[in-house]
Enzyme design. Sequence first.
Site, PDB file in Angstrom:
ATOM      1  CE  LYS A  69      -4.159   1.060   2.304  1.00 62.12           C
ATOM      2  NZ  LYS A  69      -5.268   0.737   3.149  1.00 62.12           N
ATOM      3  CD  GLU A 107     -19.325  -4.530   8.879  1.00 57.33           C
ATOM      4  OE1 GLU A 107     -18.490  -3.683   7.960  1.00 57.33           O
ATOM      5  OE2 GLU A 107     -19.098  -5.689   8.100  1.00 57.33           O
ATOM      6  NE  ARG A 139     -20.058  -4.173   5.455  1.00 56.40           N
ATOM      7  CZ  ARG A 139     -19.890  -5.275   4.620  1.00 56.40           C
ATOM      8  NH1 ARG A 139     -20.439  -5.775   3.253  1.00 56.40           N
ATOM      9  NH2 ARG A 139     -18.492  -6.219   4.843  1.00 56.40           N
TER      10      ARG A 139
END
Length: 641
Positions: A288, A378, A406
């Site tokens: 990243k 979640e 979610r």
Amino acid sequence: MLIEPGKLLAAVNNPDDLKKLDQTQLVQLCDELRTFIIDNVSVYGGHFGASLGVVELTVALHYVFNTPQDQLVWDVGHQAYGHKILTGRRDVFHTNRMYKGISGFPKIKESEYDAFGVGHSSTSISAALGMAVASKYKGSEDRQHIAVIGDGAMTGGLAFEAMNHAGVSNSNLLIILNDNCMSIDPNVGALKDYLTDITTSHTYNKMKDEVWNILGRISKFGPNAREIISKVENSIKSFLLSQSNMFESLNLRYFGPVDGHDVNHLVSVLDDLKDIKGPKILHCVTRKGKGYGPAETGNQTTWHAPGKFDKVTGEIRKKTYDSPQPPKYQDVFGHTLVELAEKNEKIIGITPAMPSGSSLNIMMKAMPDRAFDVGIAEQHAVTFSAGLATQGLIPFCNIYSSFMQRGYDQVIHDVCIQDLPVNFCLDRAGFAGADGPTHHGAYDIAYMRCIPNMIVSSPMNEAELRNLLYTSQLPRDGKAFTIRYPRGQGVMPQWKTPMEEIKVGTGRKIKGGEEVAILTLGHVGNYAVEACKNLETKGLNPAHYDMRFVKPLDEKLLHEVFTRYKKIITVEDGCLMGGFGSAVVEYMADNNYSAQIKRLGIPDEIVEHGEQIELQRECGFDPEGIEKAVIEMTEQILAKS
């Protein structure tokens, strides 16, 4: 200021132009694309590290595959800036995430190259599999379907459900695992450890490369050779790794890991994989922030979306103020939870992969044994919290409002049906700003207040947030407790006020008035305060009530309102359908009151991205919108008199 692209990038207006380049030019194109992203984000802001990490992968995908005929689905979409630039949006890329500009995420309505709209994690494999099955059903089996998913998003349950189905689908699906050990915060969990085992096994990788080389040489001897070598490769994988390959056990052919920053090797590998039918996964190892030193070596969480910065020095530009500024609501939550937990040993903090975004990282640092990042999960976060509550602990489950959607079934099935005292702290309630409709917390008032055994509240300022947090950790018989608050700053520079209990279901009168009453829920109450001050200069004096709770409503306060006022305005930063204003109208109908009510909030439509105040103005519940509504109601009164 428009950013000028490099020579090669300037000639690429779509993937067909990209294919005109010689493969030897791809390294230079990648350099130019990376520079273009750095230049634009440093000036205009936006997500950063994720897109830099997949520059080579993005170029290779569009070079090898025939997009948009071949369908490419990005997971979450933080990493899709390069994709947008290469697919006709280079010259408008500077409007990225701006009001009325292009979206920061892939979006079907924006481009034919955006095969599926995204914003939340773990959806790509399911979507791409649906497309692959549809192509098979329609007799278009030569069409390719590619899902690019990060190792963070791979922890989401939906990704596993999709892989489980893909393994028996026999559909033409390529899953590309973009493995960089990060989502927004560092990844957690067993899957991270498993992928690390694969990528760090030198013996496995050496033998894997040799097997691939042999495969390339022997395949010319007949169709059976590829099958034989595949069996040998699978045996080597199982023998050398500490456990059998998880992906292969799901009947997904596994290839990799490969260097995700070697564009020419990626082109070669992807070109080979095009000819292999059925579901398969390519494991790419990337970094990243690749190509920009501060993002590579610095705090990668910070460089996920750093805002504007000096591209030469790497210094992130922050606004300077002459006086103390109010804190972010999330930081008030984080510090207050630690303050409460120091006095109450039963308090536990939970977040699904957003410790820095929710500021639960403050508790994770102070009390690492009492604060949990459960990964992008979640549903698990909610049911895990329910399990804690059954044992007498006090869970504070901190989830963004839009992400709570979610885990909704778990809120009903595992928490409220069992009447467990779980505390839900919903960050980013209301408009999320530049992240747009996938992240707007527009629906939580409506979807939480309709569930039995649920308390729903929203603070008007930092002191009220502290009081609600204090109240929610006091002993109570059952009932979940939702506290919703917006993204961004509050209104109190001196925010660390003494905490006191708020009786559940009680609001407060901010000011009395004449003819019109304004009822607000949450931070938008401050807009009403501003509107009332402006209206006073025009000779108007509306009353203002901060309701604090939408469930249970303060019926005593509402009795006062409906007895005294025949013109009522409700204001909320949530959807009008089933929201706070609807609750007030329901109370009026159920109790045989009569009044003219004007509801201000988010209309029954998808509101796009922009600064929060821009979107609130568009929907008519900014200070000027509230002021306008009061004036219109007052004019109606004057006209009748």
